[in-house]
Design a protein around this motif. Structure first.
Motif, PDB file in Angstrom:
ATOM      1  N   PHE A  70       0.829  -1.197   0.000  1.00 44.33           N
ATOM      2  CA  PHE A  70       0.000   0.000   0.000  1.00 44.33           C
ATOM      3  C   PHE A  70       0.868   1.253   0.000  1.00 44.33           C
ATOM      4  CE2 PHE A  70      -2.191  -3.400   2.187  1.00 44.33           C
ATOM      5  CZ  PHE A  70      -3.454  -3.377   1.632  1.00 44.33           C
ATOM      6  N   SER A  71       0.230   2.378  -0.267  1.00 42.73           N
ATOM      7  CA  SER A  71       0.864   3.678  -0.103  1.00 42.73           C
ATOM      8  C   SER A  71      -0.137   4.548   0.637  1.00 42.73           C
ATOM      9  CB  SER A  71       1.220   4.296  -1.456  1.00 42.73           C
ATOM     10  OG  SER A  71       0.047   4.728  -2.121  1.00 42.73           O
ATOM     11  N   ALA A  72       0.281   5.727   1.042  1.00 37.53           N
ATOM     12  CA  ALA A  72      -0.617   6.645   1.744  1.00 37.53           C
ATOM     13  C   ALA A  72      -1.803   7.012   0.857  1.00 37.53           C
ATOM     14  CB  ALA A  72       0.138   7.891   2.175  1.00 37.53           C
ATOM     15  N   ASP A  73      -1.605   6.991  -0.441  1.00 39.68           N
ATOM     16  CA  ASP A  73      -2.669   7.338  -1.383  1.00 39.68           C
ATOM     17  C   ASP A  73      -3.826   6.340  -1.378  1.00 39.68           C
ATOM     18  OD1 ASP A  73      -1.254   9.571  -2.159  1.00 39.68           O
ATOM     19  OD2 ASP A  73      -0.280   8.553  -3.837  1.00 39.68           O
ATOM     20  N   ASN A  74      -3.605   5.128  -0.846  1.00 40.56           N
ATOM     21  CA  ASN A  74      -4.686   4.150  -0.786  1.00 40.56           C
ATOM     22  C   ASN A  74      -5.809   4.598   0.153  1.00 40.56           C
ATOM     23  OD1 ASN A  74      -2.162   2.000  -1.320  1.00 40.56           O
ATOM     24  ND2 ASN A  74      -4.043   1.639  -2.458  1.00 40.56           N
ATOM     25  N   GLY A  75      -5.472   5.391   1.150  1.00 39.43           N
ATOM     26  CA  GLY A  75      -6.485   5.897   2.072  1.00 39.43           C
ATOM     27  C   GLY A  75      -6.881   4.918   3.153  1.00 39.43           C
ATOM     28  N   GLN A  76      -6.779   3.632   2.888  1.00 46.90           N
ATOM     29  CA  GLN A  76      -7.126   2.604   3.865  1.00 46.90           C
ATOM     30  C   GLN A  76      -6.354   1.336   3.537  1.00 46.90           C
ATOM     31  OE1 GLN A  76     -11.266   1.449   3.754  1.00 46.90           O
ATOM     32  NE2 GLN A  76     -11.172   0.414   5.719  1.00 46.90           N
ATOM     33  N   ALA A  77      -5.866   0.677   4.570  1.00 47.54           N
ATOM     34  CA  ALA A  77      -5.187  -0.604   4.387  1.00 47.54           C
ATOM     35  C   ALA A  77      -6.243  -1.689   4.538  1.00 47.54           C
ATOM     36  CB  ALA A  77      -4.068  -0.771   5.400  1.00 47.54           C
ATOM     37  N   TYR A  78      -6.756  -2.175   3.416  1.00 49.60           N
ATOM     38  CA  TYR A  78      -7.870  -3.110   3.409  1.00 49.60           C
ATOM     39  C   TYR A  78      -7.810  -3.948   2.142  1.00 49.60           C
ATOM     40  CZ  TYR A  78     -12.711  -4.651   2.713  1.00 49.60           C
ATOM     41  OH  TYR A  78     -13.831  -5.397   2.483  1.00 49.60           O
ATOM     42  N   PHE A  79      -8.115  -5.240   2.275  1.00 54.17           N
ATOM     43  CA  PHE A  79      -8.260  -6.076   1.086  1.00 54.17           C
ATOM     44  C   PHE A  79      -9.152  -7.272   1.379  1.00 54.17           C
ATOM     45  CE2 PHE A  79      -4.542  -8.004   3.112  1.00 54.17           C
ATOM     46  CZ  PHE A  79      -4.829  -9.361   3.018  1.00 54.17           C
ATOM     47  N   GLN A  80      -9.702  -7.821   0.321  1.00 59.71           N
ATOM     48  CA  GLN A  80     -10.435  -9.073   0.344  1.00 59.71           C
ATOM     49  C   GLN A  80      -9.755  -9.986  -0.657  1.00 59.71           C
ATOM     50  OE1 GLN A  80     -14.413  -7.855  -0.761  1.00 59.71           O
ATOM     51  NE2 GLN A  80     -15.092  -8.040   1.355  1.00 59.71           N
ATOM     52  N   ALA A  81      -9.597 -11.244  -0.269  1.00 62.22           N
ATOM     53  CA  ALA A  81      -8.959 -12.202  -1.172  1.00 62.22           C
ATOM     54  C   ALA A  81      -9.514 -13.590  -0.906  1.00 62.22           C
ATOM     55  CB  ALA A  81      -7.443 -12.189  -0.963  1.00 62.22           C
ATOM     56  N   ARG A  82      -9.236 -14.472  -1.808  1.00 61.53           N
ATOM     57  CA  ARG A  82      -9.541 -15.888  -1.610  1.00 61.53           C
ATOM     58  C   ARG A  82      -8.204 -16.615  -1.614  1.00 61.53           C
ATOM     59  NH1 ARG A  82     -14.811 -17.119  -1.766  1.00 61.53           N
ATOM     60  NH2 ARG A  82     -16.206 -15.558  -2.635  1.00 61.53           N
ATOM     61  N   ILE A  83      -7.985 -17.387  -0.565  1.00 58.48           N
ATOM     62  CA  ILE A  83      -6.714 -18.096  -0.437  1.00 58.48           C
ATOM     63  C   ILE A  83      -6.964 -19.596  -0.507  1.00 58.48           C
ATOM     64  CG2 ILE A  83      -5.591 -16.268   0.866  1.00 58.48           C
ATOM     65  CD1 ILE A  83      -6.090 -17.941   3.419  1.00 58.48           C
ATOM     66  N   LYS A  84      -5.907 -20.314  -0.773  1.00 56.74           N
ATOM     67  CA  LYS A  84      -5.977 -21.767  -0.850  1.00 56.74           C
ATOM     68  C   LYS A  84      -5.431 -22.343   0.451  1.00 56.74           C
ATOM     69  CE  LYS A  84      -5.055 -25.383  -4.169  1.00 56.74           C
ATOM     70  NZ  LYS A  84      -4.490 -25.692  -5.469  1.00 56.74           N
ATOM     71  N   MET A  85      -6.191 -23.250   1.049  1.00 64.11           N
ATOM     72  CA  MET A  85      -5.760 -23.903   2.280  1.00 64.11           C
ATOM     73  C   MET A  85      -5.770 -25.407   2.078  1.00 64.11           C
ATOM     74  SD  MET A  85      -7.631 -21.618   5.222  1.00 64.11           S
ATOM     75  CE  MET A  85      -6.913 -22.611   6.539  1.00 64.11           C
ATOM     76  N   ALA A  86      -4.687 -26.061   2.463  1.00 58.45           N
ATOM     77  CA  ALA A  86      -4.557 -27.497   2.273  1.00 58.45           C
ATOM     78  C   ALA A  86      -5.410 -28.290   3.261  1.00 58.45           C
ATOM     79  CB  ALA A  86      -3.092 -27.909   2.412  1.00 58.45           C
ATOM     80  N   LYS A  87      -5.587 -27.735   4.472  1.00 57.09           N
ATOM     81  CA  LYS A  87      -6.336 -28.442   5.518  1.00 57.09           C
ATOM     82  C   LYS A  87      -6.740 -27.431   6.589  1.00 57.09           C
ATOM     83  CE  LYS A  87      -2.069 -29.500   7.947  1.00 57.09           C
ATOM     84  NZ  LYS A  87      -1.199 -30.493   8.515  1.00 57.09           N
ATOM     85  N   THR A  88      -7.435 -27.898   7.615  1.00 55.29           N
ATOM     86  CA  THR A  88      -7.787 -27.047   8.745  1.00 55.29           C
ATOM     87  C   THR A  88      -6.515 -26.472   9.329  1.00 55.29           C
ATOM     88  OG1 THR A  88      -9.774 -28.315   9.220  1.00 55.29           O
ATOM     89  CG2 THR A  88      -8.848 -27.031  11.038  1.00 55.29           C
ATOM     90  N   ASP A  89      -6.500 -25.155   9.528  1.00 53.58           N
ATOM     91  CA  ASP A  89      -5.259 -24.516   9.956  1.00 53.58           C
ATOM     92  C   ASP A  89      -5.534 -23.128  10.528  1.00 53.58           C
ATOM     93  OD1 ASP A  89      -2.521 -24.195  10.315  1.00 53.58           O
ATOM     94  OD2 ASP A  89      -2.045 -24.753   8.252  1.00 53.58           O
TER      95      ASP A  89
END
Length: 164
Positions: free
Chosen positions: A115-134
């Motif tokens: 991020f940079s200061a220009d983003n205004g907010q440190a925020y994201f949504q993503a989908r991650i891959k998980m091999a198992k319960t963790d």
């Protein structure tokens, strides 16, 4: 010019160009990209991934870093995760990076966002891959090098959503 003659000339032309070496495929590797933390993404253990990406294996939990993930994920191939950091995004002081780790994944560093200061907010949504319960955790880094982490959150990965 007739179509057959045009196609014949085109095939000969493409073959000549390919034969001369002008159409060489370039091999792209993440390790070749300046600034890309290839070692961190290739690490096979959480401690190594953290050390390579943020320089330490121990980060204090902060109430400013909010990690939202499902308690149970029906599909480990696409686990929705949201990270938000309550931090003033000014030119002098802002969140520079957020790293997302899955403790025992084959590659624990799941993603890194910058991020940079220009983003205004440190925020994201993503989908991650998980091999198992963790356990999933986020670590935010300010432009001044201050590290803060979310509380680790367990995500149960089920097969077909049946629990387990």
């Amino acid at each position: 010019m007739k179509r057959r003659k045009f196609l014949g000339i085109s095939v000969v032309g493409v073959a000549a160009v390919a034969g001369s070496g002008m159409l060489m495929p370039a091999i792209a590797h993440a390790a070749n990209v300046a600034g890309w933390p290839a070692a961190a993404f290739d690490a096979k253990a959480l401690d190594a991934a953290m050390k390579d990406s943020i320089g330490t294996t121990s980060v204090k939990v902060s109430p400013k870093v909010h990690l939202t993930a499902p308690t149970i994920a029906e599909n480990g191939a696409a686990v929705p995760v949201t990270v938000a950091v309550d931090y003033p995004m000014t030119d002098a002081d802002y969140i520079e990076s957020i790293y997302l780790y899955v403790d025992h994944n084959p590659t624990p560093l799941a993603s890194a966002f910058h991020f940079s200061a220009d983003n205004g907010q440190a925020y994201f949504q993503a989908r991650i891959k998980m091999a198992k319960t963790d356990m999933v955790r986020a670590v935010a880094k300010t432009n001044k090098g201050v590290l803060m982490a979310s509380k680790p959150q367990e995500v149960k990965v089920t097969i077909g959503g049946c629990g387990g």
